[in-house]
Design a protein around this motif. Sequence first.
Motif, mmCIF file in Angstrom:
data_model
loop_
_atom_site.group_PDB
_atom_site.id
_atom_site.type_symbol
_atom_site.label_atom_id
_atom_site.label_comp_id
_atom_site.label_asym_id
_atom_site.label_seq_id
_atom_site.Cartn_x
_atom_site.Cartn_y
_atom_site.Cartn_z
ATOM 1 N N GLY A 33 -11.232 50.025 8.329
ATOM 2 C CA GLY A 33 -12.545 50.253 7.738
ATOM 3 C C GLY A 33 -12.636 51.507 6.897
ATOM 4 O O GLY A 33 -13.703 51.815 6.359
ATOM 5 N N SER A 34 -11.534 52.229 6.745
ATOM 6 C CA SER A 34 -11.549 53.450 5.944
ATOM 7 C C SER A 34 -11.321 53.134 4.469
ATOM 8 O O SER A 34 -11.096 51.983 4.088
ATOM 9 C CB SER A 34 -10.484 54.434 6.446
ATOM 10 O OG SER A 34 -9.185 53.911 6.221
ATOM 11 N N ILE A 35 -11.361 54.182 3.635
ATOM 12 C CA ILE A 35 -11.226 54.049 2.186
ATOM 13 C C ILE A 35 -10.021 54.856 1.730
ATOM 14 O O ILE A 35 -9.916 56.055 2.022
ATOM 15 C CB ILE A 35 -12.494 54.562 1.470
ATOM 16 C CG1 ILE A 35 -13.738 53.836 2.000
ATOM 17 C CG2 ILE A 35 -12.372 54.378 -0.030
ATOM 18 C CD1 ILE A 35 -15.039 54.485 1.573
ATOM 19 N N THR A 86 -3.102 59.143 5.678
ATOM 20 C CA THR A 86 -3.606 59.490 6.998
ATOM 21 C C THR A 86 -5.112 59.663 6.957
ATOM 22 O O THR A 86 -5.690 59.958 5.907
ATOM 23 C CB THR A 86 -2.940 60.786 7.498
ATOM 24 O OG1 THR A 86 -3.304 61.021 8.855
ATOM 25 C CG2 THR A 86 -3.352 61.982 6.658
ATOM 26 N N ARG A 87 -5.730 59.448 8.086
ATOM 27 C CA ARG A 87 -7.174 59.654 8.234
ATOM 28 C C ARG A 87 -7.376 60.669 9.353
ATOM 29 O O ARG A 87 -6.913 60.451 10.471
ATOM 30 C CB ARG A 87 -7.875 58.330 8.559
ATOM 31 C CG ARG A 87 -9.400 58.434 8.580
ATOM 32 C CD ARG A 87 -10.027 57.053 8.679
ATOM 33 N NE ARG A 87 -9.838 56.450 9.986
ATOM 34 C CZ ARG A 87 -10.635 56.637 11.037
ATOM 35 N NH1 ARG A 87 -11.675 57.431 10.931
ATOM 36 N NH2 ARG A 87 -10.395 56.029 12.180
ATOM 37 N N ILE A 88 -8.053 61.756 9.052
ATOM 38 C CA ILE A 88 -8.212 62.849 10.015
ATOM 39 C C ILE A 88 -9.682 62.995 10.375
ATOM 40 O O ILE A 88 -10.519 63.248 9.511
ATOM 41 C CB ILE A 88 -7.659 64.165 9.439
ATOM 42 C CG1 ILE A 88 -6.186 64.004 9.057
ATOM 43 C CG2 ILE A 88 -7.826 65.299 10.445
ATOM 44 C CD1 ILE A 88 -5.570 65.224 8.409
ATOM 45 N N GLU A 89 -9.977 62.852 11.652
ATOM 46 C CA GLU A 89 -11.369 62.881 12.120
ATOM 47 C C GLU A 89 -11.731 64.267 12.643
ATOM 48 O O GLU A 89 -12.024 64.437 13.831
ATOM 49 C CB GLU A 89 -11.573 61.842 13.214
ATOM 50 C CG GLU A 89 -11.342 60.404 12.769
ATOM 51 C CD GLU A 89 -11.334 59.438 13.949
ATOM 52 O OE1 GLU A 89 -11.371 59.905 15.106
ATOM 53 O OE2 GLU A 89 -11.279 58.219 13.717
ATOM 54 N N ILE A 121 -14.108 58.831 6.877
ATOM 55 C CA ILE A 121 -13.897 57.526 6.237
ATOM 56 C C ILE A 121 -12.736 57.540 5.246
ATOM 57 O O ILE A 121 -12.341 56.483 4.737
ATOM 58 C CB ILE A 121 -15.168 57.043 5.504
ATOM 59 C CG1 ILE A 121 -15.518 57.967 4.339
ATOM 60 C CG2 ILE A 121 -16.335 56.911 6.468
ATOM 61 C CD1 ILE A 121 -16.660 57.441 3.471
ATOM 62 N N ALA A 122 -12.160 58.712 4.975
ATOM 63 C CA ALA A 122 -11.144 58.823 3.925
ATOM 64 C C ALA A 122 -9.731 58.764 4.501
ATOM 65 O O ALA A 122 -9.393 59.487 5.437
ATOM 66 C CB ALA A 122 -11.332 60.129 3.152
#
Length: 542
Positions: free
Chosen positions: A385-387, A422-425, A407-408
Amino acid sequence: MAEFKLKDLSSLSLKPGDKLEAEVEGIEGGKVLIVSSGGQIHALNANCTHFGAPLKNGVLTPDGRLTCPWHGACFNVSTGDVEDAPAPDHLNKFSISEKNGGVYIKGEQSAIKSGRRAPNVKCSAKDNDSVVIVGGGSGTFGFLQALRDQGFNGKVTLIGNEAALPFDRTKLSKALIPDPEKLLLRPQDWYKDADINVVSDTVNSVDTSKKSVSTQSGKSYPYSKLVLATGGSPKRLPLPGFKELGNIFVLRTVTDVQAILGAVGDKGKKIVVVGSSFIGMEVANALAKENTVSVIGMEKAPLERVMGEEVGQIFQKTLEKNGVKFYMSASMDSAVPSASNSKAVGGVKLKDGTALEADLVILGVGVAPETGYLKDSSVQLEKDGSIKTDESFAVQGLKDVYAIGDIATYPYHGPGGDGAFTRIEHWNVAQNAGKAVGTSLAGHKAKPFIPIFWSALGSQLRYCGNTPNGWDELVLKGEPENGKFAAYYAKGETIVAVASMMMDPIMAQSAELMRRGKMPSKSDLKSGVNPLEVDLPKQIKI
């Protein structure tokens, strides 16, 4: 401007790279930091504008970056300007001179006492451009402040659906603060001064061909540049009882904190926290003092997936000393109703048959990118679901659209990253990404940053780097048995991440070494090399 003498200083005999904190005579609590950098002597406010860390204990680089020892905020010593989040304000600069056997600074007394300089965001927007940002979190704050502070004077609209303006979300799980006014990063008047149109609404569609954003209220907002920053949505458990019963909470918003504290009431409650990652561990630590708290985790040790079992056990022992009980390597079965109220939770059951009583349950089982409003748009979503974006957080395949924060998914070029997506929260990563996009849209070149985050786990955890390609060995230094350590995560010989407790400024120094491609190797560290003793080169390598 007034002139003030510095206490107990007779000369400015600083070597290159030296830092010295000095008291200002005649101003109660007044301090400045004197820095020797680039062949010049600089005088600035002495403390970080984020949480007040003494910058004398920070890291000074050859190119004049001064990094906070706690949370990674960076300042330019030549100007006092913030270069990296999370510092909200710049530092004041003061002229400094040596005369008559003493050292003096010139400046306003208020600038010395305040310890900070607010960014200049005042603006009367013109019609030449129209920027719309969707979402009201940390990334949005970083973006808006950089955009205005760096001179953008077009129209700016913020569309957010949370009750509060951008606020310090880290304080929700770490301190359970229920008052939104105490959490705000900037007051409402700041947005008026910056001529930012704040819209409380929910975006339900984006039309990139028409360059327009539509909301649930039926309104439409045109844009020349669009920034998507809608963050994450807390996951819930699709298990019996968790959807039906009351007093089962997630933790993402101020409203969530208010509901949790309402259920806790006069304390002394039995609380079950499901999930042993950052949110779960922080909220467990915050509630343990006056309640009976149990943490349920699927891993062998808390945070094992990120930190490894050995370091995770350090966190577990620290929280156990604070009264938290752990059930690790456990799987949830169901939530069961209270004997006194069939509509409220009364406990949980584990797959192995263990039953735990609970007056309330808090879920800390991760977040999913909040991008449902984009499903019918031309913005392509990844499987999670990320972009996907490029290094500048521009959305791939679209013009004038950016994505930041949870979301990135972006290419990581830090140590061991090799451009892996990678997606970092993490709150601070979102803010630095927003700052980078704001700087770029204002017509300036953004500087690369190394991801940094922190956590309250009995003691303060610092972490820098990232592991999109994993890690295969841990080098642990310090006194881990006492909760004082530096943990170096290696992929082959490359150190890809560093975590520390009670060993500042190891993390800040390591982050700067990573930026410059000079972080010691695994073999170096094993042979006794101390990152604090490694000279920082001037050149940036990421």
